[in-house]
Each structure stands twice: as C-alpha cells, then as structure tokens.
Design a protein around this motif. Structure first.
Motif, PDB file in Angstrom:
ATOM      1  N   GLY A   1       0.924  -1.207   0.000  1.00 19.74           N
ATOM      2  CA  GLY A   1       0.083   0.143  -0.015  1.00 19.74           C
ATOM      3  C   GLY A   1       0.923   1.256   0.010  1.00 19.74           C
ATOM      4  O   GLY A   1       1.887   1.227  -0.816  1.00 19.74           O
ATOM      5  N   TRP A   2       0.351   2.376   0.727  1.00 13.15           N
ATOM      6  CA  TRP A   2       1.349   3.304   0.688  1.00 13.15           C
ATOM      7  C   TRP A   2       2.615   3.082   1.564  1.00 13.15           C
ATOM      8  O   TRP A   2       2.475   2.409   2.726  1.00 13.15           O
ATOM      9  N   VAL A   3       3.857   3.402   0.933  1.00 10.84           N
ATOM     10  CA  VAL A   3       4.998   3.239   1.687  1.00 10.84           C
ATOM     11  C   VAL A   3       5.587   4.573   1.993  1.00 10.84           C
ATOM     12  O   VAL A   3       5.854   5.535   0.753  1.00 10.84           O
ATOM     13  N   ARG A   4       6.661   4.749   3.102  1.00 11.14           N
ATOM     14  CA  ARG A   4       7.180   6.016   3.284  1.00 11.14           C
ATOM     15  C   ARG A   4       8.582   5.947   2.528  1.00 11.14           C
ATOM     16  O   ARG A   4       9.563   5.885   3.107  1.00 11.14           O
ATOM     17  N   THR A   5       8.476   6.196   1.174  1.00 12.96           N
ATOM     18  CA  THR A   5       9.590   6.441   0.312  1.00 12.96           C
ATOM     19  C   THR A   5      10.033   7.672   0.217  1.00 12.96           C
ATOM     20  O   THR A   5       9.109   8.785   0.385  1.00 12.96           O
ATOM     21  N   PRO A   6      11.247   8.173  -0.244  1.00 11.80           N
ATOM     22  CA  PRO A   6      11.530   9.547  -0.606  1.00 11.80           C
ATOM     23  C   PRO A   6      10.754  10.205  -1.530  1.00 11.80           C
ATOM     24  O   PRO A   6      10.272  11.397  -1.246  1.00 11.80           O
ATOM     25  N   LYS A   7      10.241   9.487  -2.456  1.00 11.95           N
ATOM     26  CA  LYS A   7       9.259  10.129  -3.446  1.00 11.95           C
ATOM     27  C   LYS A   7       8.033  10.592  -2.903  1.00 11.95           C
ATOM     28  O   LYS A   7       7.263  11.331  -3.518  1.00 11.95           O
ATOM     29  N   LYS A   8       7.430   9.788  -1.808  1.00  6.34           N
ATOM     30  CA  LYS A   8       6.095   9.814  -1.303  1.00  6.34           C
ATOM     31  C   LYS A   8       6.354  10.803  -0.094  1.00  6.34           C
ATOM     32  O   LYS A   8       5.249  11.272   0.475  1.00  6.34           O
ATOM     33  N   MET A   9       7.575  11.393   0.371  1.00  6.22           N
ATOM     34  CA  MET A   9       7.517  12.232   1.710  1.00  6.22           C
ATOM     35  C   MET A   9       6.850  13.285   1.598  1.00  6.22           C
ATOM     36  O   MET A   9       6.075  13.764   2.559  1.00  6.22           O
ATOM     37  N   GLU A  10       6.781  13.956   0.394  1.00  8.33           N
ATOM     38  CA  GLU A  10       6.071  15.218   0.385  1.00  8.33           C
ATOM     39  C   GLU A  10       4.624  15.374   0.527  1.00  8.33           C
ATOM     40  O   GLU A  10       3.795  15.786   1.232  1.00  8.33           O
ATOM     41  N   LYS A  11       3.941  14.308  -0.252  1.00  5.91           N
ATOM     42  CA  LYS A  11       2.816  13.865  -0.163  1.00  5.91           C
ATOM     43  C   LYS A  11       2.093  13.629   1.369  1.00  5.91           C
ATOM     44  O   LYS A  11       1.113  13.935   1.898  1.00  5.91           O
ATOM     45  N   LEU A  12       3.085  12.671   2.033  1.00  5.48           N
ATOM     46  CA  LEU A  12       2.708  12.296   3.480  1.00  5.48           C
ATOM     47  C   LEU A  12       2.837  13.447   4.312  1.00  5.48           C
ATOM     48  O   LEU A  12       2.427  13.207   5.846  1.00  5.48           O
ATOM     49  N   LYS A  13       3.371  14.860   4.014  1.00  2.00           N
ATOM     50  CA  LYS A  13       3.065  15.753   4.843  1.00  2.00           C
ATOM     51  C   LYS A  13       1.788  16.597   4.924  1.00  2.00           C
ATOM     52  O   LYS A  13       1.553  17.190   5.802  1.00  2.00           O
ATOM     53  N   ASP A  14       1.155  16.261   3.911  1.00  2.62           N
ATOM     54  CA  ASP A  14      -0.305  16.579   3.790  1.00  2.62           C
ATOM     55  C   ASP A  14      -1.250  15.936   4.512  1.00  2.62           C
ATOM     56  O   ASP A  14      -1.705  14.559   4.186  1.00  2.62           O
ATOM     57  N   PRO A  15      -1.848  16.543   5.577  1.00  5.63           N
ATOM     58  CA  PRO A  15      -2.815  15.792   6.484  1.00  5.63           C
ATOM     59  C   PRO A  15      -4.248  15.242   5.826  1.00  5.63           C
ATOM     60  O   PRO A  15      -4.625  14.231   6.141  1.00  5.63           O
ATOM     61  N   ILE A  16      -4.520  16.020   4.625  1.00  9.51           N
ATOM     62  CA  ILE A  16      -5.847  15.443   3.903  1.00  9.51           C
ATOM     63  C   ILE A  16      -5.337  14.295   3.128  1.00  9.51           C
ATOM     64  O   ILE A  16      -6.322  13.321   2.906  1.00  9.51           O
ATOM     65  N   PHE A  17      -4.210  14.376   2.421  1.00  8.18           N
ATOM     66  CA  PHE A  17      -3.985  13.159   1.689  1.00  8.18           C
ATOM     67  C   PHE A  17      -3.839  12.095   2.588  1.00  8.18           C
ATOM     68  O   PHE A  17      -4.259  10.892   2.311  1.00  8.18           O
ATOM     69  N   VAL A  18      -2.814  12.247   3.914  1.00  7.31           N
ATOM     70  CA  VAL A  18      -2.662  10.974   4.936  1.00  7.31           C
ATOM     71  C   VAL A  18      -4.185  10.610   5.076  1.00  7.31           C
ATOM     72  O   VAL A  18      -4.477   9.166   5.377  1.00  7.31           O
ATOM     73  N   HIS A  19      -4.974  11.319   5.620  1.00  6.67           N
ATOM     74  CA  HIS A  19      -6.464  10.982   5.964  1.00  6.67           C
ATOM     75  C   HIS A  19      -7.087   9.953   4.843  1.00  6.67           C
ATOM     76  O   HIS A  19      -7.617   8.812   5.061  1.00  6.67           O
ATOM     77  N   ARG A  20      -6.926  10.416   3.471  1.00  7.26           N
ATOM     78  CA  ARG A  20      -7.484   9.774   2.724  1.00  7.26           C
ATOM     79  C   ARG A  20      -6.998   8.395   2.337  1.00  7.26           C
ATOM     80  O   ARG A  20      -7.427   7.455   1.933  1.00  7.26           O
TER      81      ARG A  20
END
Length: 268
Positions: free
Chosen positions: A189-208
């Motif tokens: 599923g979602w993985v905390r990789t360098p490419k995803k780090m910016e998206k994972l700073k967005d609380p709305i994205f993280v919630h979804r």
C-alpha cells in the motif's frame, strides 16, 4: 535467521528506489550476490556494501539492454529475479489521459516486466540444477492493482496485470523449466519512500490514504523488503507460489468520499 541465500545470484530491477535499495540491502545481508539494475539514478546504490554488488544501467523497455542484464558475469546465472521497477505518473483522470501517457506507463511497468521475466526464463532453461532448485520470480505490485486508483488508471491496470494475469500464468509455466521454481507478488500500500515524503506531509492526503487502514500508518521500505526476501527463500517459502501478498496494514479499499463530500450529500 539464515534464509539459505548465500551466494545466490539475485537480479533486482528498479534497485535504486526507496523499496528497491532496501530489498538489495537485505539480500546482501543474507550473503546473496546482487545485480542491481537502475535506469537514470544510481546514486543511492553507492551506500550499499560493494563486495557482492554489481550495478548495471539498463532501459528495460529495450530488448537488447534487458538481454545484457542477464549476460554471464562474475556472479553466474541469475537464480532469483525481483521485478521491482515501475512508474506512477501524476494524477490524471482517464477521460483526460493521452494515448502517449497510457502507452508509456504500460510499456514501463508491464511490457518491461514481460521482457525481464522472459529473458530470465530463457536463461533459466540452460542453468545448472543448483540454480534451478532455488529459482523464483518475485513481482512488486500495488494495492492499486487490487482496488484501482482514481487518477492513476494506467498505473493500476499495469499492476493488476502483473499481480494476477502474469503471476498466475507464470507460476504454471516456470515449473516446465525448473520443477520446484515459484512465482509470487508482494503488493504494497502506501510506503514512506523519498518520493512519497512530500505527499505524506499533507494531512488531507494522509487521511484519504489511511482512512481504511486499521494500522493507521504507511509502511516503511523495510516492511516490503522483508516480505520480498522471505518469499524468495526456498528454505522457508518453498511451497508458496502464485500468491499475491498484500503489505498494506489491513487496507479495506480506497476512500472515495471525504467527510465534507458526504456532508454535502446529506443536505440534498
């Protein structure tokens, strides 16, 4: 734990990415000989132990470059193939998607996987019995291949084809070449990789992303790599073939409607 991978030659595609480099690291820790393929950026691979590492640049959409990956080098024939490469372009609905983007994603993710798997099987046919006894292919899929992903229909379609059509077909074909060989897929599923780090700073994205995940967190690259390496070990996974192992924290699907959207519907 000894997984009986000492000096086994493992080829990993997309090895310089966040998940790929962790897979390479774990195989090296198990004493395997690793050929790490990259396309554009090999920088991260320099941090790995170099004694049993061979780094090779190749465009996996080009047949002769794929063939070059499997040329007998210092490590001998490839025993285990990990097909980890892939691209996920920016959000774009199918109605707006160009044929060029669709073909590019399918070629990079699916057709290149076909080329790599085909060359591996061709070389495996003439490999020594010792290599055949531990042979297997491990594809890296995605939860998008199971649940779909709006805005990434091209990516989801390519991963679904790998996870089901390709994995389930090849597990029946590979045994005609090596009777004990196996084919499986690990689907993160979602993985905390360098490419995803910016998206994972967005609380709305993280919630979804995590709203349907009981563990309420993204995976770490380690979580994916450990499953890959364990499934590739004939010692502990020798009777597992044709399986899609979801490493997704228990995900039950995609969140389609946010809280504000359902509140709007209640007022209609």
């Amino acid at each position: 734990m000894d997984l009986d991978l000492e000096d086994t030659h493992v080829l990993i595609t997309g090895a310089s990415g966040g998940i790929g480099i962790e897979i390479a690291r774990l195989f090296l820790e198990q004493g395997a000989r690793v050929t790490a393929q990259y396309n554009n950026n090999a920088g991260t691979l320099s941090a790995l132990p170099q004694e049993k590492l061979r780094v090779v640049q190749a465009d996996l959409s080009v047949e002769d470059q794929v063939q070059r990956l499997f040329n007998d080098g210092p490590f001998g024939p490839v025993g285990i193939l990990v097909v980890n490469h892939g691209v996920s372009p920016p959000d774009e609905l199918l109605v707006d998607m160009s044929l060029e983007r669709w073909q590019s994603t399918i070629d990079t993710n699916l057709t290149a996987s076909f080329l790599v798997a085909r060359e591996y099987l061709r070389k495996l046919s003439s490999a020594p019995d010792q290599v055949k006894s531990k042979a297997n292919i491990l594809f890296v899929g995605s939860t998008a291949g199971k649940y779909g992903e709006a805005g990434h229909a091209d990516y989801a379609a390519s991963k679904s084809a790998i996870m089901y059509g390709l994995t389930l077909s090849l597990k029946n074909e590979i045994v005609k070449i090596a009777p004990m060989a196996r084919v499986n897929t690990v689907a993160p599923g979602w993985v905390r990789t360098p490419k995803k780090m910016e998206k994972l700073k967005d609380p709305i994205f993280v919630h979804r992303a995590l709203a349907t995940v009981p563990l309420k967190k993204p995976a770490e690259p380690w979580d994916i790599a450990t499953q890959v390496v364990c499934l590739c070990s004939t010692k502990i996974s020798g009777h597992i073939s044709g399986q899609v192992v979801l490493v997704d924290g228990g995900m039950e699907g995609r969140l389609l409607n946010g809280l504000s959207e359902t509140q709007e519907l209640e007022t209609l």
